[in-house]
Scaffold this motif. Structure first.
Motif, mmCIF file in Angstrom:
data_model
loop_
_atom_site.group_PDB
_atom_site.id
_atom_site.type_symbol
_atom_site.label_atom_id
_atom_site.label_comp_id
_atom_site.label_asym_id
_atom_site.label_seq_id
_atom_site.Cartn_x
_atom_site.Cartn_y
_atom_site.Cartn_z
ATOM 1 N N ILE A 300 0.564 -1.330 -0.160
ATOM 2 C CA ILE A 300 -0.090 -0.101 0.376
ATOM 3 C C ILE A 300 1.038 0.948 0.112
ATOM 4 C CG2 ILE A 300 -2.148 1.618 1.184
ATOM 5 C CD1 ILE A 300 -2.548 -1.024 2.407
ATOM 6 N N LYS A 301 1.720 1.515 0.163
ATOM 7 C CA LYS A 301 3.025 2.290 0.880
ATOM 8 C C LYS A 301 3.672 2.629 -0.112
ATOM 9 C CE LYS A 301 3.782 2.207 6.106
ATOM 10 N NZ LYS A 301 5.499 2.037 6.758
ATOM 11 N N ALA A 302 4.258 1.045 -1.079
ATOM 12 C CA ALA A 302 4.586 1.501 -2.303
ATOM 13 C C ALA A 302 3.742 2.276 -3.364
ATOM 14 C CB ALA A 302 5.069 0.079 -2.858
ATOM 15 N N GLU A 303 2.736 1.686 -3.208
ATOM 16 C CA GLU A 303 1.489 2.258 -4.540
ATOM 17 C C GLU A 303 1.591 3.828 -4.109
ATOM 18 O OE1 GLU A 303 -3.017 0.701 -6.000
ATOM 19 O OE2 GLU A 303 -2.603 1.702 -3.234
ATOM 20 N N LYS A 304 1.581 3.901 -3.006
ATOM 21 C CA LYS A 304 1.343 5.351 -2.862
ATOM 22 C C LYS A 304 2.445 6.213 -3.059
ATOM 23 C CE LYS A 304 -0.417 8.550 0.907
ATOM 24 N NZ LYS A 304 -0.116 8.890 2.773
ATOM 25 N N LYS A 312 0.129 11.742 -9.391
ATOM 26 C CA LYS A 312 -1.206 11.115 -10.215
ATOM 27 C C LYS A 312 -1.882 12.048 -8.655
ATOM 28 C CE LYS A 312 -0.711 8.026 -13.413
ATOM 29 N NZ LYS A 312 -0.890 7.072 -13.672
ATOM 30 N N ILE A 313 -1.293 12.341 -7.858
ATOM 31 C CA ILE A 313 -1.963 12.505 -5.951
ATOM 32 C C ILE A 313 -1.024 13.680 -5.359
ATOM 33 C CG2 ILE A 313 -3.171 10.295 -6.186
ATOM 34 C CD1 ILE A 313 -1.530 9.399 -3.915
ATOM 35 N N LYS A 314 -1.448 14.004 -4.651
ATOM 36 C CA LYS A 314 -0.493 15.067 -3.835
ATOM 37 C C LYS A 314 0.532 14.006 -2.298
ATOM 38 C CE LYS A 314 -3.289 19.148 -4.912
ATOM 39 N NZ LYS A 314 -4.207 20.224 -4.265
ATOM 40 N N VAL A 344 -6.515 4.729 3.099
ATOM 41 C CA VAL A 344 -7.442 4.593 2.178
ATOM 42 C C VAL A 344 -6.754 4.614 0.738
ATOM 43 C CG1 VAL A 344 -8.179 7.183 3.649
ATOM 44 C CG2 VAL A 344 -6.049 6.630 2.355
ATOM 45 N N ALA A 345 -7.680 4.385 -0.238
ATOM 46 C CA ALA A 345 -7.774 4.171 -1.566
ATOM 47 C C ALA A 345 -7.159 5.904 -1.861
ATOM 48 C CB ALA A 345 -8.826 4.267 -1.814
ATOM 49 N N PRO A 346 -5.943 5.427 -2.794
ATOM 50 C CA PRO A 346 -4.406 6.648 -3.293
ATOM 51 C C PRO A 346 -5.449 7.348 -4.229
ATOM 52 C CG PRO A 346 -4.183 4.213 -4.454
ATOM 53 C CD PRO A 346 -5.160 4.260 -3.190
ATOM 54 N N VAL A 347 -6.749 8.094 -3.695
ATOM 55 C CA VAL A 347 -7.570 8.951 -4.440
ATOM 56 C C VAL A 347 -7.597 10.023 -3.841
ATOM 57 C CG1 VAL A 347 -8.685 7.777 -5.899
ATOM 58 C CG2 VAL A 347 -10.032 7.791 -3.547
#
Length: 510
Positions: A300-304, A312-314, A344-347
């Motif tokens: 999850i951390k790596a994806e973020k 793509k995200i802040k 949380v989802a990365p959105v």
């Protein structure tokens, strides 16, 4: 077979019984009953005689009832009437309590042999009647004699919980009503108090529309109640039969309601125990071949991090590390404690609360089924409660976009019952949060149902309750909800746990 408390709506049944009663469909009519039209003619004749003898003043007659005013058909032996037509023939038969300047605390005196009770909202309208502690002198009682009450008078609450009614018993002390109460004195040769109370209950929704105020509703219009609304009047004998039948049916409802409430408590206790075992890793066995939760969290951390790198995200400020003092109990080695905000989802706006009140006012509501407003009352103990329906417009949603919520999102209550969570259903076109709720969109690498169960467990809810703010309306906040911790098992075990919880709770509802 057990009664499912979720399917039993006692209040809806009461309202249906009252509706049938007021239409003449609850008990059969008796052709031997003296028609209500004869009763009304008698009262007219009696009133005319008293006016002739100058015992009462002549008043302006109420307007005749038109066909357009009649909401439904009633039996031939019944009549439509206005409340002003069947009041006692005394002057001031319906009266609101005196304004505060006429009945101030400065006028109150210690109780003695020659004092009179002051009846108040909250202590004069309940079956276990509590007459309160305020009294006035004999002289003051004479000055306020037009507000005096006596046995068989009907008292109606006109503030706060509007519409609560009570018939004053024969052993009640003499006294006067205060400003928050309404006294109604009926002509008992025309209508029974018991029947009127039932008719009044059926009308309370219409009367409440005339009430003023927001935080504390205040008095509906006595003039509206007396002159504008129309009521259905059965023969006097039928009134007694209706009241007796409703009393019998309501008594049966109370028995069923009590049993379903007790059953609901058992269900809640069982659910709490099942979730508690699940969150401690004691509901299903651990499987040594499962990928540990620590690996899942690293993914999850790596994806973020990758999405931040790709812009793509802040990037956001990291949540603080979890200390041993925060952990309420031990969990299996393959599990991890983690803050909700890290799941949380990365959105954008994966975890956000509703708009402040000034950004979603009543002026922004619409009667059209556009954007459903998710309110505290929709967040039920066992999922979405489809009541208290309110909408805002598609146009206004553009101004509060961060608070938009979608079917399948988790929503958490910020106010009591703070921390309770549900899934948003797929029934309305769009949804937006009210200020009392927080949305939580979990990462797709996690089992959403497990997270919903975890948030509703004592492992999470106890943290919420320990850090509530406020006294009258205790609440939590978005920041706190993000920082509370959850026990997180391997993904495979999350799935086994949710299946076992679902099976056990389904058995409890059989």
């Amino acid at each position: 077979m057990k009664t499912n408390s979720l399917d039993f709506d006692a209040q809806a049944l009461r309202e249906k019984i009252l509706d049938l009663a007021m239409r003449g469909k609850l008990v059969p009519q008796d052709p031997n009953d003296e028609p209500a039209s004869v009763l009304l003619e008698k009262i007219k004749a009696e009133k005319a005689e008293l006016i002739k003898e100058k015992k009462i003043k002549k008043t302006k007659p109420l307007p005749p009832i038109t066909d357009d005013e009649k909401p439904f058909a009633i039996p031939d032996s019944w009549e439509w009437f206005r409340l002003g037509d069947i009041l006692s023939l005394e002057n001031g038969a319906i009266r609101r309590g005196p304004f505060g300047s006429s009945l101030k605390k400065a006028y109150f005196v210690p109780k003695s042999k020659n004092t009179y009770k002051v009846y108040e909202q909250g202590n004069a309208i309940h079956k276990s009647i509590d007459y309160g502690n305020y009294y006035i002198s004999q002289q003051k009682f004479k000055e306020l004699s037009s507000f005096a009450i006596r046995p068989k008078d009907i008292i109606i609450s006109g503030a706060g919980t509007i519409g609560k009614t009570y018939i004053l018993p024969t052993n009640a002390p003499e006294g006067v009503i205060n400003q928050a109460l309404i006294r109604v004195r009926l002509n008992n040769n025309l209508i029974s108090n018991e029947y009127f109370l039932l008719a009044f209950q059926q009308k309370i929704g219409l009367l409440n529309k005339k009430a003023k105020g927001t935080a504390i509703k205040n008095m509906f219009s006595i003039s509206h109640m007396k002159n504008d609304l129309i009521w259905a009047l059965p023969p006097l004998s039928e009134q007694s039969r209706i009241a007796a039948k409703i009393a019998q049916l309501f008594a049966l409802l109370r028995k069923v309601e009590t049993s379903t409430q007790q059953y609901a408590k058992l269900q809640t206790l069982l659910k709490s125990k099942v979730l508690d075992l699940a969150m401690r890793g004691k509901l299903v066995k651990q499987d040594p071949t499962d990928e540990p939760a620590s690996v899942l969290l690293e993914k999850i951390k790596a994806e973020k991090q990758e999405l931040i790198k790709e812009k793509k995200i802040k990037k956001t400020k990291p949540l603080p590390p979890i200390t041993d003092d925060e952990k309420p109990f031990d969990i299996p080695d393959s599990w991890e404690w983690v803050r909700l905000g890290d799941l949380v989802a990365p959105v954008e706006y994966a975890m956000a609360d509703g708009p402040f009140g000034s950004n979603l006012k009543k002026a922004d509501y619409t009667d059209q089924p556009e954007v459903r407003i998710v309110q505290l009352s929709n967040i039920g103990e066992n999922g979405w409660k489809d009541n208290n329906v309110k909408y805002t417009t598609f146009e206004h949603l553009k101004l509060i976009q961060r608070s938009e919520v979608f079917p399948g999102n988790i929503v958490i209550a910020k106010m009591m019952p703070a921390g309770r969570a549900i899934l948003i259903p797929n029934k309305d076109k769009k949804y937006v949060l009210s200020s009392d709720a927080v949305k939580f969109i979990p990462n797709d690498l996690l089992n959403k149902q497990f997270l919903l169960d975890a948030i509703n467990s004592n492992a999470y809810r106890n943290q919420v309750n320990q850090k509530l703010q406020g006294t009258t309306r205790p609440r939590t906040s978005l920041k706190k909800l993000k920082n509370f911790i959850l026990p997180t098992p391997p993904l495979e075990e999350q799935e086994r746990i949710t299946r076992e919880i679902s099976k056990l709770l389904a058995l409890a509802l059989m």
